[in-house]
Design an enzyme around this catalytic site. Structure first.
Site, PDB file in Angstrom:
ATOM      1  CB  ILE A 101      -0.960  -0.073   1.213  1.00  0.00           C
ATOM      2  CG1 ILE A 101      -2.134   0.874   1.089  1.00  0.00           C
ATOM      3  CG2 ILE A 101      -0.226   0.098   2.517  1.00  0.00           C
ATOM      4  CD1 ILE A 101      -3.302   0.543   1.996  1.00  0.00           C
ATOM      5  CB  ALA A 138      12.785  -5.271  11.752  1.00  0.00           C
ATOM      6  CE  LYS A 139      11.326  -1.040  18.431  1.00  0.00           C
ATOM      7  NZ  LYS A 139      11.021   0.040  19.379  1.00  0.00           N
ATOM      8  N   GLY A 140       7.853  -2.153  13.237  1.00  0.00           N
ATOM      9  CA  GLY A 140       7.118  -1.307  12.310  1.00  0.00           C
ATOM     10  C   GLY A 140       7.452   0.155  12.529  1.00  0.00           C
ATOM     11  CB  VAL A 141       8.749   2.687  10.862  1.00  0.00           C
ATOM     12  CG1 VAL A 141       8.613   2.273   9.404  1.00  0.00           C
ATOM     13  CG2 VAL A 141       9.185   4.129  10.938  1.00  0.00           C
ATOM     14  CD  GLU A 185      -0.624   2.385  12.742  1.00  0.00           C
ATOM     15  OE1 GLU A 185      -1.803   2.686  12.886  1.00  0.00           O
ATOM     16  OE2 GLU A 185      -0.103   1.357  13.237  1.00  0.00           O
TER      17      GLU A 185
END
Lengths: 757, 158
Positions: free
Chosen positions: A486, A710-713, A715
């Site tokens: 997306i 890793a992690k999400g970024v 939001e």
């Protein structure tokens, strides 16, 4: 095998997106580009009334327009299970007897082309009997307000309350959902506070404004229903559509290609059932492509009123906080209950408190239904909470950064009982943005000020993602997850993770398009969960695929598997290397066609924390209230950056959405009608709106639970911008603006009332 | 809609003749009639620039331009920029190397706007052109950096 950072060859590289060339050359295909033989084009007639009974619908003239093939109204829903909603199913596919907001779909038709469909819609006559509109939270909560819903709710599968909380559905008229959260003994702590600050804040209704509007193409065939859609949750939508149309799940198949932006607006069921309904009635493929204006009237971000009270000790220790939030949920539930729970449980922010109590109510109004939006409630919390932190620091005479540092939750500590321990160190980011914005210091310039804000958002709570990796005889790999591309660069990140594990170049990894019939399940492209959750599944699947290949190779070569490695697409045995295809050929009959690994990852309540830090400098004209954002410095922390450049782009893009929200974004109503819910009238940030200095600092503290740390970024970067700018305005001219957007007239009003006082 | 008009134009160097409805927009002519799907229609109101093509070298919002307006003119779409001897345009290369695309829906329009800009002599009028197109994903900074060479030579404040 554990790889250390200095041994990584693909992870940590800022390669251009694997789909970048396709997107820049115009070759990338989006759902809006799909056409097929015999395909009809659908258009929707939307309600022009905010709240009304539908007395009659006359489609006879429209039916007579040459080229019109099928027309559907609420009457066509009788045989279906026609309501949807994430937790509370209250939204009809098309209005059934009653409309509840201007823009609600009432009639839809399919014709041989869009022009014919548009002309036919003009011939439809709907007779309404108006009811009292409820345009604001106050309207809806007034003692004499009519109830928007009089029949029973369509609740289902509500999740358990998060820790420390409870909720009630429909506790009172026009209140969809109420959520109460409490930790600690607030009553005991309030009397011990030396300073108490109490304020009201407002948060404006926002539009996602993604450039590709909602679009789907639906067709029925012998196998069942096949849908191409740009919804970001193909697996959830598959279940919803199967339920609504009473079809077996396996008879419903969704395809998802590139999606032209979402920011939450394409999550959960939206207009897709209308396209399916028309395809069913017309017995032909139907394309339902909303205009961007229609998309903007499909879903939006919650407007809110926030009352916030915080108490601290004389030396600046955060003690107790109380929040009361009224969310404008619009006409239908969509994701509102979930957003309310997130808001209610996040008011401790990045700080330690002895006690926090919050009450959140989602109020139904006759406006655009509010749903998921980047940040999922954390933007509301951060706007109020970080504004108030600044006010408290000023009252105490403590530097706002020092006040924050004094109270930050430490790495490894849970912010509240039952919360996931913090997986980042908060001082580093604040120090980074503070150092950069202050530069060499210098004398204070009149009218200029600096403000800060810090936020943490939880990511990927309660998520499940499956993944599959196949090594082909060519030595290249095919990878599959249910994460929709997306714009967050999931295909690039997953490619880098798989390439790292398999010792391949990114060019040797191909990502399969999502097809619910073949793609491993994913609970939805939500909550920044892609890289952390699906990334783990991809990494494990790649390891399994490699093991399967090496076991096969050991069998063919007559050696032990431990003697073999897989590098650059070949099986390596000592000094010798073998093409996978050669091993397959050597095995002869019965050789596998590929070597597949599958894996799954399920997470608990909160999987990781996404922090954001912002420092803003503004210059305010005290005569007009106009202000310029001179500097905007942000920091993001991503554990380990799979692709640093893509991480920075996520943070930057989010920050500029936050900038637009700070300066001008708001869906406003004129009476019952949205005044600017269309692209030309809704102002978003353009290139000239960028501050002359706009920088992003990327931190990698290495504590993420995802692949390689890793992690999400995605939001976090927007959350801190409005409060940082409001705090900078306060620093510049000594006045506080508590309403968004920070329009010049609001700044001026604050300046003038300050002078009078 | 029954009223039609014949149009003849050059599209990406190829002559295209067609009988089209008078009210047909250039964007729809390119996408639906010629199946040149690189050109995107987003806002459909001339606000976002995703549908930008070059008409006689000038960036034009094709969603707001009637197809007949391009009569006798040279129209270039993103396919035309990309396809010429398979040469990847310098503007595309810069956007690629800087990692500009996120969702990518605005990119064909941005490529065409930038391409048009790169072909213009420096002028005050060209200043601010890049403000014409909306990218909701990137935050523009990466675009600003990628296009810095062209912005600098056109005198556009960076």
């Amino acid at each position: 095998m554990t790889l250390r950072a200095n041994q990584l060859t693909q992870v940590g590289r800022s390669i251009p997106g694997v789909d970048s060339r396709a997107k820049l050359s115009g070759a990338a295909r989006y759902t809006s580009d799909i056409a097929m033989e015999g395909m009809l084009h659908a258009k929707i007639l939307h309600s022009t009334r905010a709240h009304a009974l539908i007395k009659s619908i006359d489609v006879s003239a429209a039916q007579a327009v040459p080229g019109v093939i099928a027309i559907v109204t609420g009457d066509d829903l009788a045989a279906l299970d026609p309501h949807y909603g994430m937790f509370i199913r209250d939204q009809p596919v098309l209005a059934i007897g009653k409309v509840r907001y201007v823009g609600e779909p009432v009639v839809a038709l399919a014709a041989i082309d869009e022009a014919t469909a548009c002309r036919a819609l003009e011939c439809v006559r709907v007779a309404y009997q108006d009811l009292q509109p409820l345009m604001t939270i106050a309207d809806a909560l007034a003692p004499d307000a009519p109830a928007l819903f009089t029949d029973e709710l369509h609740a289902h599968a509500l999740p358990p309350s998060p820790v420390n909380s409870r909720y009630v559905q429909q506790p009172s008229r026009n209140v969809l959902f109420a959520y109460d959260y409490a930790v600690g003994n607030a009553d005991a702590w309030w009397p011990l506070c030396d300073h108490i600050v109490e304020q009201n804040f407002s948060f404006a209704r926002l539009s996602h404004y993604s450039l590709e509007p909602h679009v789907c193409v639906a067709r029925f065939n012998e196998q069942g229903l096949e849908v191409w859609s740009n919804n970001q949750d193909p697996f959830l939508l598959q279940l919803d559509i199967a339920r609504i149309f009473r079809l077996p799940v396996k008879a419903v198949r969704f395809h998802t290609g590139f999606i032209g932006g979402g920011f939450g607006g394409k999550s959960y069921c939206k207009s897709e059932p209308i396209g399916v309904l028309l395809a069913q009635k017309a017995r032909r493929p139907v394309r339902l492509a909303l205009t961007m204006a229609e998309s903007m009237q499909t879903t939006c971000e919650h407007g809110a009123q926030i009352h916030l009270r915080s108490g601290v000790s004389a030396n600046g220790e955060t003690l107790v906080r109380e929040a009361n939030v009224l969310l404008d949920g619009g006409a239908y539930a969509d994701a509102s209950p979930s957003v309310a729970m997130r808001i209610g449980s996040r008011f401790n922010g990045p700080y330690r408190w002895k006690a926090v109590t919050t009450k959140v109510k989602v109020v139904r109004t006759t406006t655009i239904p509010a749903g998921s939006f980047r940040g999922f409630g954390s933007a509301h919390v951060t706007w109020a909470a970080e504004s108030q932190m600044d006010v408290i620091a000023r009252e105490l005479g403590i530097d706002p950064c020092d006040f924050r540092r004094r109270n930050f939750i430490a790495l490894g500590d849970p912010g509240a009982p039952g919360e996931t321990p913090l997986d980042c160190e908060l001082n580093e980011g604040l120090d980074a943005v503070a150092r950069r914005i202050k530069g060499n210091g210098g004398p204070r310039i009149n009218g200029r000020g600096i403000g800060f804000a810090v936020a943490v958002k939880s990511g990927a709570g309660g998520h499940r993602a499956d993944a599959r990796v196949r090594i082909l005889p060519s030595g290249s790999a095919l990878i599959a997850t249910g994460v929709s591309e997306i714009g967050q660069s999931t295909r690039t990140a997953m490619t880098q993770v798989a390439a790292e594990v398999l010792g391949l170049a990114p060019e040797q990894v191909e990502v399969e398009e999502i097809d619910t019939q073949t793609t491993p399940f994913d609970a939805g492209t939500h909550a920044s969960s892609g890289i952390a959750v699906s990334g783990i599944a991809i990494k494990q699947a790649a390891e399994k695929a490699r093991d399967a290949l090496l076991a096969f190779a050991a069998d063919v070569l007559g050696c032990r598997q431990g003697e073999l490695d897989f590098r650059q697409g070949e099986v390596v045995h000592g000094d010798a290397s073998y093409a996978v295809a050669d091993l397959v050929a050597r095995h002869g009959d019965g050789a596998p066609t590929d070597f597949t690994g599958e894996a799954s990852k399920q997470t608990g309540a909160g999987f990781f924390w996404m922090p954001a830090w912002t420092a803003a400098e503004v210059e305010v004209d005290v005569e007009t209230g106009a202000f310029t954002v001179l500097q905007l410095i942000n920091a993001a922390e991503v554990g380990t950056a799979i692709n640093p450049q893509r991480c920075i782009s996520q943070a930057e893009g989010a920050a500029v959405q936050g900038l637009g929200q700070s300066l001008f974004e708001e869906i406003a109503y004129e009476g019952a009608v949205p005044a600017n819910a269309e692209p030309l009238k809704y102002r978003v940030a353009r290139m000239n709106d960028l501050p002359s200095r706009f920088e992003t600092v990327l931190l990698e503290q290495g504590h993420g639970p995802g692949p390689f740390g890793a992690k999400g970024v995605g939001e976090a970067g927007n959350l801190t911008i409005p409060a940082a700018i409001a705090n900078a305005i306060h620093d510049a001219v000594g006045v506080r603006v508590t309403d968004l957007p920070l329009r010049p007239e609001r700044v001026l009003r604050a300046i003038l009332s300050d002078k009078i006082r | 809609m029954s009223e039609t008009i014949s149009v003849s134009m050059m599209v990406n160097g190829e002559r295209r003749d067609a009988e089209v409805p008078v009210a047909l927009m250039l964007a729809d002519f390119l996408r639906d009639n010629l199946r040149l799907l690189g050109t995107k229609v987003a806002c459909d109101q001339g606000a976002c620039g995703a549908c930008t093509v070059l008409v006689d070298g000038l960036p034009t919002t094709s969603c707001l331009t009637f197809a007949f307006v391009a009569e006798g003119r040279d129209v270039t779409t993103v396919e035309g920029v990309t396809a010429a001897d398979a040469v990847w345009d310098a503007v595309q290369q810069a956007l690629h190397e800087h990692g500009a695309p996120q969702c990518g829906f605005c990119m064909p329009g941005l490529v065409m706007l930038s391409k048009g800009l790169s072909m213009q002599p420096a002028s005050a009028e060209a200043a601010g052109w890049l403000n014409a197109n909306i990218c909701r994903c990137s935050g523009y900074e990466v675009i600003r950096r990628a296009l810095a060479p062209w912005i600098a030579t056109r005198g556009i404040p960076a």
